[in-house]
Design a protein around this motif. Structure first.
Motif, mmCIF file in Angstrom:
data_model
loop_
_atom_site.group_PDB
_atom_site.id
_atom_site.type_symbol
_atom_site.label_atom_id
_atom_site.label_comp_id
_atom_site.label_asym_id
_atom_site.label_seq_id
_atom_site.Cartn_x
_atom_site.Cartn_y
_atom_site.Cartn_z
ATOM 1 N N ASP A 7 -27.933 88.434 -59.555
ATOM 2 C CA ASP A 7 -26.922 89.334 -58.980
ATOM 3 C C ASP A 7 -26.069 88.604 -57.952
ATOM 4 O O ASP A 7 -25.741 89.143 -56.883
ATOM 5 N N GLY A 8 -25.731 87.361 -58.271
ATOM 6 C CA GLY A 8 -24.854 86.583 -57.419
ATOM 7 C C GLY A 8 -25.507 85.977 -56.193
ATOM 8 O O GLY A 8 -24.819 85.389 -55.353
ATOM 9 N N LYS A 9 -26.832 86.070 -56.077
ATOM 10 C CA LYS A 9 -27.515 85.571 -54.892
ATOM 11 C C LYS A 9 -28.581 84.542 -55.255
ATOM 12 O O LYS A 9 -29.212 84.624 -56.302
ATOM 13 N N PHE A 10 -28.744 83.566 -54.356
ATOM 14 C CA PHE A 10 -29.870 82.648 -54.472
ATOM 15 C C PHE A 10 -31.152 83.421 -54.176
ATOM 16 O O PHE A 10 -31.160 84.344 -53.366
ATOM 17 N N CYS A 11 -32.224 83.022 -54.828
ATOM 18 C CA CYS A 11 -33.512 83.681 -54.667
ATOM 19 C C CYS A 11 -34.559 82.621 -54.340
ATOM 20 O O CYS A 11 -34.592 81.563 -54.985
ATOM 21 N N LEU A 12 -35.404 82.900 -53.352
ATOM 22 C CA LEU A 12 -36.331 81.896 -52.826
ATOM 23 C C LEU A 12 -37.732 82.480 -52.648
ATOM 24 O O LEU A 12 -37.896 83.576 -52.106
ATOM 25 N N LEU A 13 -38.742 81.725 -53.108
ATOM 26 C CA LEU A 13 -40.135 82.032 -52.817
ATOM 27 C C LEU A 13 -40.573 81.214 -51.609
ATOM 28 O O LEU A 13 -40.146 80.074 -51.435
ATOM 29 N N LEU A 36 -36.862 77.558 -55.017
ATOM 30 C CA LEU A 36 -35.680 78.285 -55.464
ATOM 31 C C LEU A 36 -35.787 78.655 -56.940
ATOM 32 O O LEU A 36 -36.332 77.896 -57.747
ATOM 33 N N PHE A 37 -35.231 79.806 -57.295
ATOM 34 C CA PHE A 37 -35.037 80.132 -58.699
ATOM 35 C C PHE A 37 -33.901 79.254 -59.243
ATOM 36 O O PHE A 37 -32.974 78.904 -58.508
ATOM 37 N N PRO A 38 -33.927 78.896 -60.527
ATOM 38 C CA PRO A 38 -32.937 77.956 -61.077
ATOM 39 C C PRO A 38 -31.582 78.581 -61.389
ATOM 40 O O PRO A 38 -30.708 77.892 -61.925
ATOM 41 N N GLU A 39 -31.407 79.853 -61.084
ATOM 42 C CA GLU A 39 -30.103 80.483 -61.234
ATOM 43 C C GLU A 39 -29.993 81.629 -60.240
ATOM 44 O O GLU A 39 -31.005 82.129 -59.727
ATOM 45 N N LYS A 40 -28.767 82.024 -59.948
ATOM 46 C CA LYS A 40 -28.556 83.143 -59.038
ATOM 47 C C LYS A 40 -28.902 84.454 -59.749
ATOM 48 O O LYS A 40 -28.755 84.568 -60.968
ATOM 49 N N ASP A 96 -25.055 75.386 -60.987
ATOM 50 C CA ASP A 96 -23.611 75.129 -60.933
ATOM 51 C C ASP A 96 -23.308 73.667 -60.638
ATOM 52 O O ASP A 96 -22.485 73.323 -59.769
ATOM 53 N N GLU A 97 -24.021 72.777 -61.345
ATOM 54 C CA GLU A 97 -23.811 71.326 -61.276
ATOM 55 C C GLU A 97 -24.230 70.691 -59.954
ATOM 56 O O GLU A 97 -23.910 69.531 -59.682
ATOM 57 N N SER A 105 -39.642 74.211 -43.668
ATOM 58 C CA SER A 105 -39.093 73.963 -45.002
ATOM 59 C C SER A 105 -37.576 73.923 -44.967
ATOM 60 O O SER A 105 -36.939 74.594 -44.140
ATOM 61 N N GLY A 106 -37.008 73.134 -45.878
ATOM 62 C CA GLY A 106 -35.562 72.984 -45.934
ATOM 63 C C GLY A 106 -35.060 72.765 -47.344
ATOM 64 O O GLY A 106 -35.831 72.737 -48.306
ATOM 65 N N ILE A 107 -33.751 72.605 -47.441
ATOM 66 C CA ILE A 107 -33.084 72.324 -48.712
ATOM 67 C C ILE A 107 -32.175 71.120 -48.529
ATOM 68 O O ILE A 107 -31.425 71.033 -47.560
ATOM 69 N N ALA A 108 -32.263 70.183 -49.471
ATOM 70 C CA ALA A 108 -31.327 69.067 -49.561
ATOM 71 C C ALA A 108 -30.539 69.215 -50.864
ATOM 72 O O ALA A 108 -31.025 69.824 -51.825
ATOM 73 N N THR A 109 -29.334 68.675 -50.898
ATOM 74 C CA THR A 109 -28.498 68.780 -52.088
ATOM 75 C C THR A 109 -28.041 67.403 -52.552
ATOM 76 O O THR A 109 -28.011 66.436 -51.789
ATOM 77 N N SER A 110 -27.676 67.340 -53.841
ATOM 78 C CA SER A 110 -27.193 66.098 -54.437
ATOM 79 C C SER A 110 -26.286 66.434 -55.611
ATOM 80 O O SER A 110 -26.495 67.442 -56.298
#
Length: 336
Positions: free
Chosen positions: A176-182, A170-174, A96-97, A141-146
């Protein structure tokens, strides 16, 4: 027909340049194709004592010839409030950009020296702040955004601070409306976790802050996978499911790569998996390095025009490129 993964003839495509923050090593890169360019995020260090890594950035028109973006890292541990620490092993997607970067984080400094035995020597004795942690060398582990892929801000941590938990992707798309993470929590071992060795786990979130109870996804099965496996790259979507590359380390400390396929609609289900490694150290730059020998360690696969561009760390020293026809790779899993 055997699977063909072609290592680029001019590897390594990126190597230590002898002057700036990647003077000593540059490896384990995240990569993404966006707006007509390949963007690559390397893990780099300028000394082994202390061995302190930051995340830099390159860009390329063809996915093979890269030039640095600026002369400073784009993400550092100082941005988290830890001037002695390290950030490492970027894995990047765009949803989502917004660009999302999974990263691993070690809060305090340490020294790192080659031993020639496949395992580097890590020394934390001069860095007393490690006494604050449950054990030395713990990795969170963490997440940064840009919004532009260049300027990054820390968003959240995706693991608690009291366990070693890395290889987040992270998976590159949601779904069922949810983020998915390994993820790969080293401490999730024992009867209560259903596994006797660290493996790959999967979890979901609506907001990236609150995550579902992790579910065990896969553990080591073959001798080449050794005693633990972890996600290598962010998954990519194919016609037959989610393609995931993962790494395994055998008893001789040789790093190899496997692949598995997850169900398109329910990625908690493994529907196919390679029995043999799809990549292993064969070239001089994969067998000899400054810190650790015999390592191929992919941290990204980028699909463009049906071709997968696999970017990988070589012996914790430089960066290599391999290419494969995505359909061939996927079909090989179901025929294995």
């Amino acid at each position: 027909m055997p699977l063909t993964i072609e290592k680029y003839a001019q590897n390594p495509i990126i190597f230590p340049n002898g002057k700036d923050f990647r003077k000593v090593v540059t490896f384990n890169p995240g990569a993404i194709y966006d707006n007509g360019k390949f963007l690559l995020y390397d893990r780099a260090a300028c000394t082994l004592s202390p061995f302190r890594t930051a995340i830099g950035m390159f860009e390329s028109e063809d996915g093979k010839n890269f030039k640095p973006v600026g002369d400073q890292p784009v993400f550092t541990s100082e941005m988290l409030g830890y001037p002695e620490g390290s950030v490492q092993d970027a894995r990047v997607v765009k949803i989502d950009e917004v660009f999302y970067m999974n990263y691993a984080f070690q809060p305090y400094g340490f020294d790192c020296f080659p031993t020639g035995e496949g395992v580097p020597f890590y020394d934390t004795s001069k860095y007393q702040n490690w006494e604050k942690c449950p054990y030395p060398m713990i990795t969170r582990s963490g997440i940064a955004t840009s919004l532009d892929g260049v300027n990054w801000e820390h968003l959240c941590f995706t693991s608690p601070e009291d366990i070693d938990d890395r290889d987040h992707a992270l998976f590159p798309e949601k779904i069922d409306g949810k983020f998915c993470l390994l993820r790969r929590p080293m401490d999730f071992v024992g009867e209560e976790y259903g596994t006797d060795r660290p493996g790959m786990w999967i979890t979901f979130s609506e907001d990236l802050f609150d995550w579902s109870q992790p579910k065990l996804l896969a553990t080591a099965q073959e001798p080449w996978e050794g005693e633990k496996i972890g996600a290598a790259c962010n998954p990519i979507k194919t016609s037959r499911g989610w393609l995931v590359l993962y790494h395994g380390v055998d008893s001789e400390i040789v790093y190899r790569v496997g692949a598995l396929m997850l169900d398109s609609n329910d990625p908690t289900k493994v529907v196919a998996r390679s029995k043999d490694p799809i990549m292993e150290p064969t070239e001089y730059y994969e067998k000899c390095g400054l810190v650790i020998p015999n390592v191929v360690f992919p941290t990204s696969i980028v699909e463009k025009d049906g071709v997968g561009y696999i970017y990988y760390g070589c012996c914790d020293t430089s960066i290599g490129l391999a290419t494969v026809a995505i359909d061939d790779l996927v079909n090989s899993l179901f025929n294995d």
